[in-house]
Design a protein around this motif. Sequence first.
Motif, PDB file in Angstrom:
ATOM      1  N   TYR A 143      23.986  -3.159  33.450  1.00 22.00           N
ATOM      2  CA  TYR A 143      24.034  -1.696  33.396  1.00 22.00           C
ATOM      3  C   TYR A 143      25.441  -1.207  33.701  1.00 22.00           C
ATOM      4  O   TYR A 143      26.068  -1.610  34.680  1.00 22.00           O
ATOM      5  N   PHE A 162      14.149  -0.948  28.448  1.00 21.40           N
ATOM      6  CA  PHE A 162      15.505  -0.414  28.547  1.00 21.40           C
ATOM      7  C   PHE A 162      15.747   0.464  27.325  1.00 21.40           C
ATOM      8  O   PHE A 162      15.214   0.215  26.255  1.00 21.40           O
ATOM      9  N   TYR A 212      19.112   2.220  25.823  1.00 20.00           N
ATOM     10  CA  TYR A 212      20.536   2.537  25.897  1.00 20.00           C
ATOM     11  C   TYR A 212      21.044   3.058  24.556  1.00 20.00           C
ATOM     12  O   TYR A 212      20.548   2.695  23.494  1.00 20.00           O
ATOM     13  N   LEU A 258      15.544  -3.107  34.781  1.00 18.52           N
ATOM     14  CA  LEU A 258      16.094  -2.039  33.956  1.00 18.52           C
ATOM     15  C   LEU A 258      14.981  -1.061  33.616  1.00 18.52           C
ATOM     16  O   LEU A 258      13.884  -1.451  33.223  1.00 18.52           O
ATOM     17  N   VAL A 287      25.344   0.173  28.609  1.00 17.83           N
ATOM     18  CA  VAL A 287      25.087  -1.191  29.058  1.00 17.83           C
ATOM     19  C   VAL A 287      26.119  -2.136  28.457  1.00 17.83           C
ATOM     20  O   VAL A 287      26.586  -1.948  27.326  1.00 17.83           O
TER      21      VAL A 287
END
Length: 808
Positions: A99, A191, A193, A284, A118
Motif C-alpha cells: 500500500y 483491494f 486501487y 488490504l 499501491v
Amino acid sequence: MINNYIKIAFRTLLKSKVFTAINVFGLALGLATCLLIVFYVFDELSYDKYNVNADRIYRMNNDIKFGGNEGSYATTPAVAAQELKSSFPEVEEVVRLKYGGKMWIRKKNQNIPEIQIVYADPTVFNVFTLPMIEGQPATALKGTHSIVITEKAAQKYFNTINALGKVLTFNDTAFYKVTGVIKNVPQQSHFNYDFFLPMIDFERSRETAWFNNSFHTYVLFKPGTDVKKFEAKMPAFLKDKAEPQLQRILEMTFAKLEQSGSYFRLSLTPLTQIHFNSTIKESLGEPGNITIIYIFSAIALFILLIACVNFMNLSTAQSSSRAREVGVRKVLGSPRKYLVIQFLTESVLVTFAGAMIAVFAAWIFLPVFNQMSGKELTVTPQVVAGLLPLLLVFIIVVGFIAGSYPALFLSGFQPIEVLKGKLAAGFKGGKLRSSLVVFQFAISIFLITATIVIYSQLKYIQNKDIGYSREQVMIVHQTGSLGREKAKMLKHEVEQLAGVKSATLTAFLPTASSDNTTSLFKDATLDARQALQTSVWAVDKDYLPTLGIQLKAGRNFSEDMKTDSNAIIINEAAAAVLGYKDPVGKTLYSIQDGEKKLTQSLHIIGLIKNFNFKSLKQSVSPMILEAADEWYSLSVRVNSADITTTRAQIASKWSAFSPNVQFDYSYMDDDFNRLYFAEQRMGKISVAFTSLAIVVACLGLFGLAAYAAEQRTKEIGIRKVLVASLSTIVGMLTKDFLLLVLIAIVIASPLAWLFMNKWLQGFAYKTAISWWMLLAAGFGATLIAFATISFQSIKAALANPVKSLRSE
C-alpha cells in the motif's frame, strides 16, 4: 379449464378487496425484504470471484507469537515471494502488493489527495484478472517511474481513457509516465486501487530480512496443486531460508524458539475467503463479516415465512364466507382436487401480484438500502435476466407453500355440516395457527432485543473512557505535502491562534489505521524470552497534552533534553508484559541491523496510562512512544467556544503555505465513530428489518383477530344483549392472543440473550445484556400486539347485536 380457474379466482379475490390487499401487501413486504437481502448476500459472497484463476490464488500470511503478542498477519517479508517461486515447482507465479498511502497528484494548478495507490510487481497482471485497455501487461510495470491507472483515474485526470504516454505528477516531486490503462477494479474485490506504481520504485522492496513483514504476497498455484500438502512444506522452507538470520539475531533455532513458547510460521488463505477472514490483521481493504451474512439470510427467510404464515391465517379468516361455496360445490359433485386447484390458483395469483409489487419496491428502495448497507448494488440487465427465472420458480413455490394449508383446510369441509350451519365443527388446526403466531412474534421479539443490544453497545463505545480526549480535536491532513520544515512552521503559526490550545505533528493517531510494530528486548543479548512485541509511534512533545493522554509516572519528551533522541515512553500494557512495576529509568534494546547484530539502547523516561489506540474489539496492547520528527498530519485541540472561526483561521494559514492543495480536515470524534461504521450500519439495518418483521407479523395477527371475531359473532351479540361491557368483550377476544405473545417472549428472550451475548464476545470492551433490554423488547411486542388485536376486538364489540343474531 385453467382460464375458468383464473376467472373464478379473480372474482373471488375482488369480492374481498380488503383481505386481498392485506395478503398482497404482506407478501410484497416479505418478498421485497428478501430480495434486498439476497442482493446483499450475493454481493458479499462474490468477492474476488471475478478473477479467472480465483480458485488457484492464495495469500501468504505470517503467524507470529513473540514478545507477549500473538496473531496472524496478512504481510510477509519482501524476499518471500521470489524465494517461494524459485523453491517450489508447483508455484506458477507470485506477486507482491504494498500500500502506497496517501499521495497528492497534480491536476492543472491543484494537488488532489489520492489514497487508492499501491506498489505492485509486474506479475500482478499474471495473477489477478485486471484487463488492460491500453498498454502491454508484461512490461507495463517493469520500468521505474511507470504507472498503470484505471479508466476511472484516466477520465479524472485526462478526461479520456486514452492516457498512454501521459505524465502524472506525485507530491510535486515525482513524475510517472502512464504505461497502461486497465478497467476499473470491481467493487467486489478485497483491494480496490486506481494507481499501480512499480515495485522497483519502493525502496524496501529489495530487502532480504526475513523478520520484517510489510508486503502482501499472493501465490498462483499450477492446476492440480494440493495446497494442503504445499502448506505442510512451509516449516522446512522457513527453516532453510530464515533460520540463519534467526540464529544471527537471537542465537536460536526455530526449534528452540518454539520451545520457549514463541513461533514464526507461514500459512495460506484462499483468495475467495480473504474478504470474510477478519481475524487476520493488516489485510488490504475492509474485511466483511460472515456472521452478518448468516444473520441477514436467516432474517430474510424468517420474514418470508412470516409473510407466508400471514397468507394462511388471512385465508382461513375468510373460511366462513367460503364454507357454503365449498359445500355447494361438493354437493354438485366437484372433487376435492378441483377445489384444491382453485384455492392454489388464488394463492399463486396473490403471490404473483405480491412478487411484482416486491420487485418494483426493491428497485425503488435499493438506493436507500445501499445507503444503509454501504453498498453500491445496481439492477443490471444481467441481474434481471438471472432474476426472472428464479422469480418465476419463487412465485410457484411460495404460492403453493403459502396456499397449501388454506387449500387443504377449506376443501376439507364436510358439505352436510356446512349446509346445516355446523361450520365450527369442521374447523381444525387451531393449534397450528397458534403456533404460527408464537413463531411470528418470537422472531419479532428476537429482532427487537438484538436491535436494543446493538444500540446499547454503540452507546457504550461512545461513552467509554478510552484514555484520551477526542472531543474538540481537529486533524489537518496532507501536511506531508509541505515537507518537514514548512509543516513545523504551520504548526507554530496555528498554535498562536486564540482558539487553539495545543497542536501536535504525527501520522500516528488512535483513530487512524497507521501503525508500526517492532520487537524490543530487556537486555542487549536479545534474549527471545525477554522480548516485547509492541507498536512504536513517533510523536513530538505536544502529543500527550493535545490528546489528553495521562502521564502516570516519569516525564514527557522535552526539546531541552538532547538525550531524548533515545528516550521512549511506554504504556501500562507494555510495562505489564515486561514485568516492570516502575519502568522509569529502565533500558530496552532494539535491533538496528540484523545482519551485523547492531543494537540500540532506549531509555524509558515515562509511563502513560493505557489508551485505546485500536478498535474496542481488541484489548489494549503494548505501546511505545518515541520522540521523532513526523509531519504527515497536524492534530489541533481547539477551543469549543468558536470552532467555526478557528477552523477558518487554520484554513487561511494552510492556504498561505500551500495554495494549490485543498484544505482537508476532519474531527477526531467523527473519525472515531467511523471505526464502528459496520456496527452502526448493522444497527440501522436491524431497525429496518425489525420494523418490517413487526409490520408483517401484525398483519397476520390482524387476520387471526378477524378470524376469531368472525367465529364469535353470535356469542358477542348474546353477551351484548345480556349487557356485557365493551372492556369485557375486548378482554375476552384479546386474552388468548396476548397469551400467545407471552409464550413467544418466553421462547425468544433466552435465544436472543444467547445470540447477542455471542455477538458481544467480538468486543474486548462491551456492555452487559441487562434484564430491562429483554423486558423492553417483550413489553414493546405485547403493546404492538394489543394495539393490533384491539382494533378488531373493539370493532366486533361495537357491532349491532341485532344484525349478528338475525343471521342465525
